[in-house]
Scaffold this motif. Structure first.
Motif, PDB file in Angstrom:
ATOM      1  N   ARG A 126      25.750 -31.438 -32.477  1.00 22.70           N
ATOM      2  CA  ARG A 126      25.163 -30.849 -33.581  1.00 22.70           C
ATOM      3  C   ARG A 126      24.215 -29.503 -33.143  1.00 22.70           C
ATOM      4  N   GLU A 127      23.672 -29.422 -31.719  1.00 19.72           N
ATOM      5  CA  GLU A 127      22.847 -28.566 -31.191  1.00 19.72           C
ATOM      6  C   GLU A 127      23.841 -27.368 -30.844  1.00 19.72           C
ATOM      7  N   SER A 128      24.907 -27.685 -30.599  1.00 18.34           N
ATOM      8  CA  SER A 128      26.076 -26.488 -30.053  1.00 18.34           C
ATOM      9  C   SER A 128      26.618 -25.916 -31.105  1.00 18.34           C
ATOM     10  N   ARG A 129      26.548 -26.185 -32.348  1.00 18.34           N
ATOM     11  CA  ARG A 129      27.118 -25.522 -33.572  1.00 18.34           C
ATOM     12  C   ARG A 129      26.341 -24.612 -34.141  1.00 18.34           C
ATOM     13  N   PRO A 130      27.016 -23.317 -34.756  1.00 13.96           N
ATOM     14  CA  PRO A 130      25.873 -22.491 -35.411  1.00 13.96           C
ATOM     15  C   PRO A 130      25.301 -23.058 -36.706  1.00 13.96           C
ATOM     16  N   ASP A 131      26.227 -23.717 -37.430  1.00  9.70           N
ATOM     17  CA  ASP A 131      25.931 -23.819 -38.587  1.00  9.70           C
ATOM     18  C   ASP A 131      25.100 -25.449 -38.713  1.00  9.70           C
ATOM     19  N   PRO A 132      24.276 -25.377 -39.738  1.00 12.96           N
ATOM     20  CA  PRO A 132      23.651 -26.930 -39.822  1.00 12.96           C
ATOM     21  C   PRO A 132      24.218 -28.107 -40.130  1.00 12.96           C
ATOM     22  N   ALA A 133      24.014 -29.127 -39.340  1.00 13.31           N
ATOM     23  CA  ALA A 133      24.570 -30.402 -39.677  1.00 13.31           C
ATOM     24  C   ALA A 133      23.548 -31.445 -39.575  1.00 13.31           C
ATOM     25  N   VAL A 145      26.468 -48.137 -42.603  1.00 12.47           N
ATOM     26  CA  VAL A 145      27.466 -47.481 -41.831  1.00 12.47           C
ATOM     27  C   VAL A 145      26.495 -46.952 -40.720  1.00 12.47           C
ATOM     28  N   ASP A 146      27.118 -47.097 -39.399  1.00 18.19           N
ATOM     29  CA  ASP A 146      26.477 -46.561 -38.322  1.00 18.19           C
ATOM     30  C   ASP A 146      26.173 -45.197 -38.281  1.00 18.19           C
ATOM     31  N   PHE A 147      26.844 -44.216 -38.579  1.00 19.72           N
ATOM     32  CA  PHE A 147      26.273 -42.745 -38.547  1.00 19.72           C
ATOM     33  C   PHE A 147      27.130 -41.931 -39.959  1.00 19.72           C
ATOM     34  N   VAL A 148      26.474 -40.939 -40.188  1.00 21.78           N
ATOM     35  CA  VAL A 148      27.008 -40.230 -41.270  1.00 21.78           C
ATOM     36  C   VAL A 148      26.659 -38.991 -41.225  1.00 21.78           C
ATOM     37  N   ILE A 149      27.823 -38.108 -40.931  1.00 26.96           N
ATOM     38  CA  ILE A 149      27.571 -36.428 -40.626  1.00 26.96           C
ATOM     39  C   ILE A 149      27.659 -35.900 -42.063  1.00 26.96           C
ATOM     40  N   GLU A 150      26.691 -35.101 -42.023  1.00 25.14           N
ATOM     41  CA  GLU A 150      26.840 -34.247 -43.298  1.00 25.14           C
ATOM     42  C   GLU A 150      26.641 -32.729 -43.156  1.00 25.14           C
ATOM     43  N   THR A 151      27.726 -32.228 -43.776  1.00 27.84           N
ATOM     44  CA  THR A 151      27.859 -30.645 -43.507  1.00 27.84           C
ATOM     45  C   THR A 151      28.179 -30.127 -44.802  1.00 27.84           C
ATOM     46  N   GLY A 152      27.438 -29.267 -45.231  1.00 28.13           N
ATOM     47  CA  GLY A 152      27.591 -28.805 -46.859  1.00 28.13           C
ATOM     48  C   GLY A 152      27.603 -29.917 -47.694  1.00 28.13           C
ATOM     49  N   ASP A 153      28.534 -29.789 -48.429  1.00 23.89           N
ATOM     50  CA  ASP A 153      28.960 -30.891 -49.775  1.00 23.89           C
ATOM     51  C   ASP A 153      29.577 -32.044 -48.975  1.00 23.89           C
ATOM     52  N   ALA A 154      29.890 -32.144 -47.787  1.00 26.29           N
ATOM     53  CA  ALA A 154      30.778 -33.400 -47.212  1.00 26.29           C
ATOM     54  C   ALA A 154      29.999 -34.243 -46.504  1.00 26.29           C
ATOM     55  N   LEU A 155      30.417 -35.337 -46.597  1.00 25.03           N
ATOM     56  CA  LEU A 155      30.025 -36.706 -45.518  1.00 25.03           C
ATOM     57  C   LEU A 155      30.991 -37.324 -45.006  1.00 25.03           C
TER      58      LEU A 155
END
Length: 404
Positions: A316-323, A336-346
């Motif tokens: 997450r820290e290495s990418r230019p776009d927020p997550a 659920v252990d982890f959920v990655i949220e980027t834009g409108d996607a989970l």
């Protein structure tokens, strides 16, 4: 510098230095901030560390004496927060990109003594302990970007195309991600000596610089309790009862651990972002090896979870776009252990420390997908086996070592 292992954050750091007058790289002590700072700047750039008492004295008496016309790197900036006002003035006078590269072992935004945040003048980055792929010399995190960019149906091909280096996950969590024990020490006994020294330095030096703690014995007891609760929801009242400390003290001590990047609190996922701030987070450690040593425990499935989270935080820290990285839990106990949220996607992720995942292991991922049918992508189940296979039409099982 010949044995320098590249870090995933390098590209983003270079971009920040190209744009911002000041860049702050913070993170726990011994994550490699100083090495990274020395490596990525030209030789013409000055380097000064506030661990040097002469430099610290100059910073406290006459901060501007440290500045020249050339760019400067100031290491361990949290030791002299009063420098920030002088840095602000210099930036306002000249405002050149890359003037100041500041590194620190505590989150400057959370330290009460820091009144000047350099807002609008600085970019902030966090250097987490080394990921498994960084330790292997690949200079990257897991294949999260590749998975997010690919269609769900292509995930199997993405996983199979990764550089495969199968390891026993218990060995990986024991060594953790601090460069010295993870890369340079091959023996568990030697690592134990290093971790003990690290904790002592933190308790006797770094902690004193952050805040006054009435009793180091009480604080150390709280630290051990936090290490034994990896992956659990942070119930501060319950923790206080177990370690015989009032809830406000538990709250302050946990904040100190988070401020110094030893503790990571994972927020819950909720569509309403305000609710994420008031619901209880889960506790994880920034380094699994340190958590195991302090807790005196053997590796457990929660530590494999923690290992994956450490990779996600570095990614997450290495990418230019927020997550966003969160966990999901319902009032009925579905989780659920982890959920990655980027834009409108989970992207929901479940971790299972088993070599033979079964269809029943997909249940929670599928519940999550039914809850958010318009946003949720297929579920990802990371396991300890060898097979990459679709356990269900919407859940791909992948060995953890093919992903991180």
């Amino acid at each position: 510098m010949n044995d320098f292992l590249p870090r995933a954050i390098e590209g983003r750091l270079a971009n920040h230095l190209r744009v911002m007058p000041a860049v702050v790289v913070s993170g726990a002590r011994q994550t490699g901030k100083s090495t990274l700072a020395r490596r990525l700047v030209p030789e013409s750039r000055r380097f000064a560390t506030l661990d040097d008492l002469d430099v610290l004295d100059a910073a406290q008496r006459d901060p501007t004496s440290l500045f020249g016309d050339e760019p400067i790197t100031l290491d361990e900036i949290q030791r002299a927060p009063e420098l920030l006002l002088a840095i602000k003035r210099r930036i306002d006078e000249q405002r050149r990109p890359g003037q100041f590269l500041l590194t620190g072992s505590a989150n400057l935004a959370l330290i009460a003594r820091v009144s000047e945040s350099l807002a609008g003048r600085a970019g902030y980055l966090t250097l987490w302990p080394m990921t498994r792929r960084e330790q292997l010399g690949l200079g990257c995190t897991g294949c999260w970007d590749e998975l997010l960019a690919a269609s769900d149906s292509a995930w199997k091909d993405v996983a199979m195309a990764q550089p495969a280096a199968r390891e026993e996950w218990r060995d990986v969590v024991r060594r953790g991600g601090f460069p010295d024990p993870a890369v340079h020490l091959a023996d568990d006994a030697d690592r134990a000596i290093w971790f003990d020294g690290y904790l002592r330095t933190y308790l006797e030096r770094d902690l004193a610089a952050l805040s006054s703690v009435a009793s180091l014995v009480d604080f150390r007891r709280l630290v051990r309790a936090a290490c034994l609760r990896v992956g659990q929801v942070a119930n501060q009242t319950e923790i206080g009862r177990d370690v015989v400390l009032p809830q406000p003290t538990v709250h302050r001590y946990l904040n100190l651990l988070e401020t110094s990047y030893l503790l990571a609190r994972l927020p819950p996922y909720a569509v309403n972002r305000t609710k994420r701030l008031i619901k209880s987070p889960k506790l994880y450690w920034c380094d699994t090896g340190l958590a195991l040593r302090i807790g005196g425990a053997d590796p457990a499935p929660a530590h494999l979870e923690n290992l994956v989270l450490c990779d996600l935080l570095a990614w997450r820290e290495s990418r230019p776009d927020p997550a966003e990285v969160t966990y999901w839990r319902t009032t009925t106990g579905e989780e659920v252990d982890f959920v990655i949220e980027t834009g409108d996607a989970l992207l929901p992720i479940e971790i299972k420390a088993t070599a033979n995942p079964r269809l029943r292991d997909c249940t929670r991922l599928r519940v999550f997908r039914r809850e958010y049918p318009d946003r949720a992508r297929s579920g990802l189940l990371l396991h300890d086996g060898d097979r990459v296979e679709w356990l269900a039409p919407d859940v791909l099982a992948v060995p953890w070592w093919r992903v991180i």
